[in-house]
Design a protein around this motif. Structure first.
Motif, PDB file in Angstrom:
ATOM      1  N   ASP A  12      -2.936 -27.273 -24.653  1.00 19.84           N
ATOM      2  CA  ASP A  12      -3.714 -27.681 -23.481  1.00 19.84           C
ATOM      3  C   ASP A  12      -5.006 -28.376 -23.914  1.00 19.84           C
ATOM      4  O   ASP A  12      -6.056 -28.226 -23.296  1.00 19.84           O
ATOM      5  CB  ASP A  12      -4.035 -26.480 -22.574  1.00 19.84           C
ATOM      6  CG  ASP A  12      -2.779 -25.820 -22.042  1.00 19.84           C
ATOM      7  OD1 ASP A  12      -1.833 -26.551 -21.686  1.00 19.84           O
ATOM      8  OD2 ASP A  12      -2.730 -24.584 -22.001  1.00 19.84           O
ATOM      9  N   GLU A  39      -7.817 -31.050 -24.405  1.00 17.99           N
ATOM     10  CA  GLU A  39      -8.358 -32.049 -23.485  1.00 17.99           C
ATOM     11  C   GLU A  39      -9.260 -33.065 -24.180  1.00 17.99           C
ATOM     12  O   GLU A  39      -9.841 -33.926 -23.538  1.00 17.99           O
ATOM     13  CB  GLU A  39      -9.137 -31.346 -22.370  1.00 17.99           C
ATOM     14  CG  GLU A  39      -8.268 -30.431 -21.529  1.00 17.99           C
ATOM     15  CD  GLU A  39      -9.066 -29.540 -20.611  1.00 17.99           C
ATOM     16  OE1 GLU A  39     -10.312 -29.616 -20.602  1.00 17.99           O
ATOM     17  OE2 GLU A  39      -8.437 -28.742 -19.902  1.00 17.99           O
ATOM     18  N   THR A  88     -11.399 -28.296 -24.339  1.00 17.39           N
ATOM     19  CA  THR A  88     -12.278 -29.312 -24.909  1.00 17.39           C
ATOM     20  C   THR A  88     -12.938 -28.780 -26.170  1.00 17.39           C
ATOM     21  O   THR A  88     -13.528 -27.709 -26.161  1.00 17.39           O
ATOM     22  CB  THR A  88     -13.364 -29.713 -23.880  1.00 17.39           C
ATOM     23  OG1 THR A  88     -12.729 -30.180 -22.697  1.00 17.39           O
ATOM     24  CG2 THR A  88     -14.262 -30.804 -24.432  1.00 17.39           C
TER      25      THR A  88
END
Length: 103
Positions: A51, A53, A20
């Motif tokens: 990956d 997010e 994130t």
């Protein structure tokens, strides 16, 4: 999570964004860009989303001021990641809203 800078020593900035993206991470990325532009004038950027997010909700996800102010100093930019982030990546670059260099 800090933005792992693979290389920011020359004209090509190579960054990796994982997980994130938080406001502090975004600010760090902007600082890396500003330093490179101050040093090189014109730069290129390769940003890899691994990956990824998305953005932290309280972060300033819509802040494209850096791209509006410094976008003409970016000769080229590539963002590599999952197709689902395409619209957000285009928004991040302020494509269509920033003045492009004419020379």
């Amino acid at each position: 999570m800090p933005i792992p800078t693979i290389d920011a020593s020359g004209k090509l900035l190579t960054l990796k964004i994982r997980g994130t993206l938080k406001k502090a991470d975004y600010d760090q990325m902007i600082q890396i860009g500003r330093q490179a532009i101050a040093r090189e004038v014109k730069v290129r950027a390769l940003i890899s989303l691994e990956d990824f997010e998305g953005w932290e909700r309280q972060g300033e996800r819509g802040d494209v001021s850096f791209m509006m102010e410094e976008g003409w100093n970016l000769e080229k930019m590539a963002i590599i990641g999952d197709e689902k982030w395409k619209d957000d990546a285009v928004t991040f670059t302020a494509k269509g809203f920033r003045a492009l260099a004419t020379n």
